[in-house]
Write a protein that holds these residues in place. Structure first.
Motif, PDB file in Angstrom:
ATOM      1  N   GLU A  45       0.972  -0.649   0.302  1.00  0.00           N
ATOM      2  CA  GLU A  45      -0.042   0.149  -0.515  1.00  0.00           C
ATOM      3  C   GLU A  45       0.604   1.768  -0.012  1.00  0.00           C
ATOM      4  N   TYR A  46       1.693   1.077   0.783  1.00  0.00           N
ATOM      5  CA  TYR A  46       2.620   2.771   0.945  1.00  0.00           C
ATOM      6  C   TYR A  46       3.391   2.851  -0.666  1.00  0.00           C
ATOM      7  N   GLU A  47       3.939   1.764  -1.019  1.00  0.00           N
ATOM      8  CA  GLU A  47       4.357   1.738  -2.284  1.00  0.00           C
ATOM      9  C   GLU A  47       3.634   2.361  -3.595  1.00  0.00           C
ATOM     10  N   ALA A  48       2.667   1.535  -3.207  1.00  0.00           N
ATOM     11  CA  ALA A  48       0.628   2.486  -4.578  1.00  0.00           C
ATOM     12  C   ALA A  48       0.670   3.602  -4.042  1.00  0.00           C
ATOM     13  N   ALA A  49       0.927   3.783  -3.138  1.00  0.00           N
ATOM     14  CA  ALA A  49       0.392   5.410  -2.335  1.00  0.00           C
ATOM     15  C   ALA A  49       1.452   6.481  -3.199  1.00  0.00           C
ATOM     16  N   ILE A  50       2.685   6.076  -3.522  1.00  0.00           N
ATOM     17  CA  ILE A  50       3.804   6.317  -3.523  1.00  0.00           C
ATOM     18  C   ILE A  50       3.170   6.915  -5.198  1.00  0.00           C
ATOM     19  N   ALA A  51       3.348   5.927  -5.691  1.00  0.00           N
ATOM     20  CA  ALA A  51       2.481   5.863  -7.491  1.00  0.00           C
ATOM     21  C   ALA A  51       1.564   6.826  -7.936  1.00  0.00           C
ATOM     22  N   GLU A  52       1.007   6.267  -6.736  1.00  0.00           N
ATOM     23  CA  GLU A  52      -0.381   7.415  -6.937  1.00  0.00           C
ATOM     24  C   GLU A  52      -0.077   9.044  -6.845  1.00  0.00           C
ATOM     25  N   ALA A  53       0.613   8.617  -6.224  1.00  0.00           N
ATOM     26  CA  ALA A  53       1.482  10.435  -5.647  1.00  0.00           C
ATOM     27  C   ALA A  53       1.975  10.941  -7.273  1.00  0.00           C
ATOM     28  N   GLY A  54       2.271  10.453  -8.279  1.00  0.00           N
ATOM     29  CA  GLY A  54       3.195  10.257  -9.478  1.00  0.00           C
ATOM     30  C   GLY A  54       4.692  10.317  -9.329  1.00  0.00           C
ATOM     31  N   GLY A  55       5.067   9.887  -7.967  1.00  0.00           N
ATOM     32  CA  GLY A  55       6.499   9.726  -7.862  1.00  0.00           C
ATOM     33  C   GLY A  55       7.685  10.718  -7.504  1.00  0.00           C
ATOM     34  N   PHE A  56       7.890  10.687  -6.932  1.00  0.00           N
ATOM     35  CA  PHE A  56       8.809  12.191  -5.601  1.00  0.00           C
ATOM     36  C   PHE A  56       9.891  12.737  -7.129  1.00  0.00           C
ATOM     37  N   ASP A  57       9.066  14.070  -6.355  1.00  0.00           N
ATOM     38  CA  ASP A  57       9.942  15.691  -7.156  1.00  0.00           C
ATOM     39  C   ASP A  57      11.185  15.563  -6.394  1.00  0.00           C
ATOM     40  N   LEU A  58      11.214  15.719  -4.843  1.00  0.00           N
ATOM     41  CA  LEU A  58      12.434  15.229  -4.135  1.00  0.00           C
ATOM     42  C   LEU A  58      12.800  14.273  -2.657  1.00  0.00           C
ATOM     43  N   MET A  59      14.512  13.351  -3.130  1.00  0.00           N
ATOM     44  CA  MET A  59      14.297  12.543  -1.815  1.00  0.00           C
ATOM     45  C   MET A  59      15.181  13.041  -1.789  1.00  0.00           C
ATOM     46  N   LEU A  60      15.256  13.587  -0.432  1.00  0.00           N
ATOM     47  CA  LEU A  60      16.558  13.766   0.510  1.00  0.00           C
ATOM     48  C   LEU A  60      16.854  12.769   1.717  1.00  0.00           C
ATOM     49  N   LEU A  61      18.158  12.299   1.406  1.00  0.00           N
ATOM     50  CA  LEU A  61      18.224  11.494   2.399  1.00  0.00           C
ATOM     51  C   LEU A  61      19.599  11.460   3.573  1.00  0.00           C
ATOM     52  N   GLY A  62      19.715  10.832   4.538  1.00  0.00           N
ATOM     53  CA  GLY A  62      20.705  11.098   5.135  1.00  0.00           C
ATOM     54  C   GLY A  62      21.991   9.444   4.926  1.00  0.00           C
ATOM     55  N   ILE A  63      22.765   9.119   5.694  1.00  0.00           N
ATOM     56  CA  ILE A  63      23.390   7.787   5.390  1.00  0.00           C
ATOM     57  C   ILE A  63      24.218   6.954   6.968  1.00  0.00           C
ATOM     58  N   GLY A  64      24.191   6.197   6.823  1.00  0.00           N
ATOM     59  CA  GLY A  64      23.891   5.695   8.095  1.00  0.00           C
ATOM     60  C   GLY A  64      25.767   5.312   8.253  1.00  0.00           C
ATOM     61  N   ARG A  65      26.686   4.662   9.451  1.00  0.00           N
ATOM     62  CA  ARG A  65      27.874   4.443   9.588  1.00  0.00           C
ATOM     63  C   ARG A  65      28.294   2.953   8.667  1.00  0.00           C
ATOM     64  N   THR A  66      26.998   2.789   8.243  1.00  0.00           N
ATOM     65  CA  THR A  66      26.728   1.409   7.419  1.00  0.00           C
ATOM     66  C   THR A  66      26.691   1.273   6.425  1.00  0.00           C
ATOM     67  N   GLY A  67      27.208   2.840   5.992  1.00  0.00           N
ATOM     68  CA  GLY A  67      26.218   3.090   4.474  1.00  0.00           C
ATOM     69  C   GLY A  67      25.085   2.668   4.094  1.00  0.00           C
ATOM     70  N   HIS A  68      23.865   2.261   4.560  1.00  0.00           N
ATOM     71  CA  HIS A  68      22.418   2.819   4.599  1.00  0.00           C
ATOM     72  C   HIS A  68      21.682   4.490   4.564  1.00  0.00           C
ATOM     73  N   ILE A  69      20.663   3.906   3.438  1.00  0.00           N
ATOM     74  CA  ILE A  69      20.231   4.825   2.970  1.00  0.00           C
ATOM     75  C   ILE A  69      18.524   3.965   3.481  1.00  0.00           C
ATOM     76  N   GLY A  70      18.084   5.301   4.149  1.00  0.00           N
ATOM     77  CA  GLY A  70      16.961   4.645   4.720  1.00  0.00           C
ATOM     78  C   GLY A  70      17.143   3.364   5.813  1.00  0.00           C
ATOM     79  N   PHE A  71      16.399   2.666   5.870  1.00  0.00           N
ATOM     80  CA  PHE A  71      16.946   1.079   6.240  1.00  0.00           C
ATOM     81  C   PHE A  71      17.823   0.231   5.414  1.00  0.00           C
TER      82      PHE A  71
END
Ligand code: PGA
Length: 270
Positions: free
Chosen positions: A139-165
């Motif tokens: 449902e989360y993916e479907a809501a993103i698709a319905e919104a038309g995808g991201f104009d801008l994605m802001l990210l941090g980075i973890g010490r493991t190199g993770h983005i998001g989790f």
């Protein structure tokens, strides 16, 4: 090579790394530029009369960006009433009102202080029963698709190199799903949770593929403890061993660093 996404700055991108990177003397300066660029995009969409879809991170890194956006809302009339937001991740399980939940973080740091509409906020639900996580993720993916995808994605980075989790080992084509947190990531969260035993072992995160659909991506990293992850992301071949390095394959991404986070780059020492 990835295109530079930042237009509204006077700072040249560092050349010779796989992703254009801007290095600032301080994180305070950096977050102001990021906020200014995000605000420019939000305002441009408002003038066009189209929604502005944002992917938003939590953690200590973006706090200054939210502070500046809140200030621009209060003092300069910046409006988010056409913004649609999707957070990257959430612990699982965690009550929504837990002080360490990303739900609570976003309300405290940002949503409670701007005019974004409640119906337009999306954060993975940390109270989802295990048996329902797959459906929630779909449902989360479907809501993103319905919104038309991201104009801008802001990210941090973890010490493991993770983005998001998306911890090391995450597939480039991964989607929103339940994941196990790495020992290092849980260790880094232990202080906030009052001890390692209190840190959830799992989370729900957007997948790498989910993030890579964004039109533009800006990754922020501040502090020496991020220097090694930043070096790997920018100087080693793209690999799931350092999920942030897979951003090298995205065509519109920028890294925003302070000098400490950039200190491991061979361009900086050489
Ligand atoms: P931090 O977390 O901003 O608290 O360092 C970043 C992350 O883990 O993505």
């Amino acid at each position: 090579m990835a295109k530079v996404t930042f237009v509204n700055v006077d700072r040249p991108a560092l050349e010779g790394v796989a992703i254009p990177a801007r290095v600032y003397k301080s994180s305070e300066e950096a977050v102001k530029d990021v906020a200014r660029n995000a605000a420019g995009l939000v305002e441009a969409r408002r003038q066009e009369g189209t929604p502005c879809v944002l992917g938003l991170p939590t953690g200590s890194t973006p706090v200054g960006v939210y502070r500046e956006l809140v200030r621009m809302h209060r003092d300069e009339g910046l409006s988010f009433n056409h913004a649609i937001t999707f957070n990257l991740d959430e612990y699982l399980p965690i009550p929504n009102d837990d002080p360490n939940s990303f739900q609570q973080f976003m309300r405290d740091q940002f949503f409670n202080h701007v005019d974004v509409k409640e119906n337009n906020l999306h954060i993975p639900d940390g109270t989802t029963p295990i048996a329902e996580v797959d459906r929630h993720a779909e449902e989360y993916e479907a809501a993103i698709a319905e919104a038309g995808g991201f104009d801008l994605m802001l990210l941090g980075i973890g010490r493991t190199g993770h983005i998001g989790f998306n911890e090391p080992g995450s597939a480039p084509d991964s989607r929103t799903r339940r994941v196990e947190l790495s020992a290092e990531t849980r260790h880094d969260a232990a202080k906030a949770f009052g001890g390692l035993d209190n840190v959830p072992t799992h989370a729900i995160t957007m997948g790498l593929q989910t993030m890579f659909q964004a039109e533009r991506i800006v990754l922020l990293a501040f502090g020496e403890h991020k220097a090694e992850a930043v070096r790997k992301a920018l100087e080693e071949p793209p690999s799931s061993d350092c999920p942030a390095s897979l951003l090298q394959r995205h065509e519109s991404v920028a890294f925003v660093l302070d000098e400490a986070a950039a200190s491991g780059l061979s361009r900086m020492s050489g």
